[in-house]
Write a protein that holds these residues in place. Structure first.
Motif, PDB file in Angstrom:
ATOM      1  N   CYS A  89       5.445   7.871  -4.538  1.00  9.00           N
ATOM      2  CA  CYS A  89       4.602   7.119  -4.173  1.00  9.00           C
ATOM      3  C   CYS A  89       3.540   5.974  -3.502  1.00  9.00           C
ATOM      4  O   CYS A  89       2.986   6.152  -2.674  1.00  9.00           O
ATOM      5  CB  CYS A  89       5.128   5.348  -5.266  1.00  9.00           C
ATOM      6  SG  CYS A  89       6.524   5.029  -4.519  1.00  9.00           S
ATOM      7  N   GLY A  90       4.936   6.707  -2.042  1.00  3.86           N
ATOM      8  CA  GLY A  90       4.700   6.034  -0.695  1.00  3.86           C
ATOM      9  C   GLY A  90       4.938   4.479  -0.255  1.00  3.86           C
ATOM     10  O   GLY A  90       4.794   3.636   0.493  1.00  3.86           O
ATOM     11  N   GLU A  91       5.265   3.318  -1.590  1.00  3.14           N
ATOM     12  CA  GLU A  91       4.954   2.453  -1.465  1.00  3.14           C
ATOM     13  C   GLU A  91       6.668   1.523  -1.787  1.00  3.14           C
ATOM     14  O   GLU A  91       7.052   0.808  -1.725  1.00  3.14           O
ATOM     15  CB  GLU A  91       4.752   1.952  -2.854  1.00  3.14           C
ATOM     16  CG  GLU A  91       3.367   1.382  -1.951  1.00  3.14           C
ATOM     17  CD  GLU A  91       1.971   0.844  -3.124  1.00  3.14           C
ATOM     18  OE1 GLU A  91       2.285   1.049  -4.468  1.00  3.14           O
ATOM     19  OE2 GLU A  91       0.886   1.073  -2.899  1.00  3.14           O
ATOM     20  N   CYS A  92       7.643   2.343  -2.626  1.00  2.00           N
ATOM     21  CA  CYS A  92       9.111   1.978  -2.938  1.00  2.00           C
ATOM     22  C   CYS A  92      10.003   1.379  -1.782  1.00  2.00           C
ATOM     23  O   CYS A  92       9.619   2.709  -0.253  1.00  2.00           O
ATOM     24  CB  CYS A  92       9.584   2.807  -3.530  1.00  2.00           C
ATOM     25  SG  CYS A  92      10.177   4.547  -3.192  1.00  2.00           S
ATOM     26  N   CYS A 137      10.421   5.726   0.315  1.00  2.00           N
ATOM     27  CA  CYS A 137       9.103   5.899   0.308  1.00  2.00           C
ATOM     28  C   CYS A 137       9.370   5.274   2.702  1.00  2.00           C
ATOM     29  O   CYS A 137       9.097   6.055   2.781  1.00  2.00           O
ATOM     30  CB  CYS A 137       8.002   6.351  -0.378  1.00  2.00           C
ATOM     31  SG  CYS A 137       7.828   7.125  -1.411  1.00  2.00           S
ATOM     32  N   CYS A 166      11.977   9.464  -4.518  1.00  2.00           N
ATOM     33  CA  CYS A 166      11.754   8.049  -3.903  1.00  2.00           C
ATOM     34  C   CYS A 166      11.707   7.756  -5.808  1.00  2.00           C
ATOM     35  O   CYS A 166      12.008   8.771  -6.862  1.00  2.00           O
ATOM     36  CB  CYS A 166       9.427   8.966  -4.402  1.00  2.00           C
ATOM     37  SG  CYS A 166       8.415   7.409  -4.817  1.00  2.00           S
ATOM     38  N   VAL A 167      11.763   6.381  -6.138  1.00  6.05           N
ATOM     39  CA  VAL A 167      12.233   5.975  -7.434  1.00  6.05           C
ATOM     40  C   VAL A 167      11.173   6.277  -8.397  1.00  6.05           C
ATOM     41  O   VAL A 167      11.194   6.257  -9.444  1.00  6.05           O
ATOM     42  CB  VAL A 167      12.543   4.201  -6.922  1.00  6.05           C
ATOM     43  CG1 VAL A 167      13.669   4.083  -6.190  1.00  6.05           C
ATOM     44  CG2 VAL A 167      11.231   3.655  -6.694  1.00  6.05           C
ATOM     45  N   ASN A 168      10.197   6.279  -7.765  1.00  5.41           N
ATOM     46  CA  ASN A 168       8.841   7.103  -8.708  1.00  5.41           C
ATOM     47  C   ASN A 168       8.256   7.957  -8.812  1.00  5.41           C
ATOM     48  O   ASN A 168       8.082   8.284  -9.496  1.00  5.41           O
ATOM     49  CB  ASN A 168       7.508   6.132  -8.527  1.00  5.41           C
ATOM     50  CG  ASN A 168       7.713   5.010  -8.636  1.00  5.41           C
ATOM     51  OD1 ASN A 168       7.806   4.051  -9.659  1.00  5.41           O
ATOM     52  ND2 ASN A 168       7.291   4.060  -7.005  1.00  5.41           N
TER      53      ASN A 168
HETATM   54 ZN   LIG Z   1       8.331   5.695  -2.824  1.00  8.99          ZN
END
Ligand SMILES: [Zn+2]
Ligand SMILES: [Zn+2]
Length: 343
Positions: free
Chosen positions: A87-90, A93, A101-103
């Motif tokens: 996701c690039g945000e968690c 990441c 990644c958690v997503n």
């Molecule tokens: Zn992530």
């Protein structure tokens, strides 16, 4: 255009779909080959994924369309596209661990989004999901990148050091990649465990020093490996067979204070006696997928010829034969290493 859609356990539907369009920030790839992964076989026979998507996460092809605002990619670029799709945000990441990644694989083609068992595939996030294939690396080699990068990621996550004695259990596409990369990385001695004589032979050609059939050796296996490694065992064992038996074998073959690096995937439970782990200070570590830094480095190994993919691609089949010559054959023919479809 044609696409193989997973519609439920033991069901693949070949659909004619409208040609994909690249939206802003997106890229469309014309698929050359898509490797069949063990995960795809599990999805088909066991339904471990919700139905309704085009399978295929081991993709190579050429860029057929570049969406508005996409930088660094052009029509005709030869590319590899596989996991991780972070996701690039968690937290993970942002802290350099996109493979967890958690997503979980949100953008991953073939697991969450439509994959490459189709003539075309849409890549939503080229930044995380594309790697260039160097000019002189053939598609037939690059289609193995998913396995090579998984193996590379596993070794980098492990305690492996130059000069280590190593056991590799399982010599399919990931195990064979582990063996080659360990050789590049300076392993002192590599023992491969593999029932198929053909795969064992290949493992020896690619860098293993000695091979055993664990099913035939039975109780003698441990003694033989101990004899090779000063009576104390291997520094590290890579579990690449994905069975509880293989995992247990690995635990028994490493030295006290050694490590079992778990790359294989099994849904079957296995018993672990914590007292035995504690008494020997054993370490168990697992590794999932890879990131694009791993892919870039492995592409380099392919480009320089240090990693030899030749012989690892067992067969290329038409998309229409996905079930008969792909999934079903992979279940019975244990000599197959990697089979790819050519949509
Ligand atoms: Zn992530
Ligand atoms: Zn895979």
């Amino acid at each position: 255009v044609k696409a193989a859609v997973y519609t439920g356990v033991n069901q693949i539907e070949f659909q004619n779909r409208p040609r994909l369009k690249a939206g802003p920030g997106e890229v469309v790839i014309k698929i050359k080959y898509c490797g069949i992964c063990g995960t795809d076989v599990d999805i088909y026979f066991e339904g471990i994924l919700p139905p309704g998507i085009v399978l295929g996460h081991e993709n190579v092809g050429t860029i057929a369309e570049v969406g508005e605002g996409v930088e660094g990619w052009e029509m005709g670029d030869r590319v590899f596209s596989g996991p991780p799709g972070p996701c690039g945000e968690c937290y993970y990441c942002l802290h350099g661990h996109p493979s967890i990644c958690v997503n979980g694989f949100e953008q991953t083609n073939g697991l969450r989004r439509d994959g490459g068992m189709a003539e075309y595939m849409l890549v939503k996030d080229p930044k995380y999901m594309l790697a260039k294939i160097p000019d002189h690396v053939p598609f037939e080699d690059a289609v193995l990148m998913d396995c090579i990068a998984c193996a590379f990621h596993g070794i980098m996550q492990s305690d492996f050091r130059m000069g280590d004695n190593v056991v590799v259990s399982g010599a399919a596409s990931i195990g064979l990649s582990v063996i080659q990369l360990l050789k590049i990385g300076g392993a002192a001695h590599i023992t491969v465990l593999q029932p198929s004589p053909m795969k064992r032979k290949m493992a020896l050609e690619l860098g293993a020093d000695v091979g055993f059939n664990p099913l035939e050796e039975g109780d003698q296996l441990r003694d033989k490996v101990m004899a090779l490694y000063h009576g104390i065992g291997a520094d590290i064992a890579f579990e690449c067979a994905g069975t509880p038996e293989s995992f247990q074998t690995c635990l028994g073959l490493v030295k006290s204070g050694g490590q079992v690096l778990n790359l294989g995937v099994s849904e079957a439970p296995t018993a672990v006696v914590t007292a035995a782990l504690v008494m020997r200070e054993l370490d168990i570590k697992s590794s999932l997928a890879y990131d694009y830094e791993d892919v870039r480095k492995c592409m380099n190994y392919l480009a320089t010829g240090r990693f030899k993919a030749k012989g690892m691609l067992s067969d290329i089949i038409p998309l229409d034969d996905l079930v008969e010559k792909g999934f079903k054959r992979l279940m019975v023919d244990k000599n197959l290493i990697k089979v790819a479809v050519a949509p």
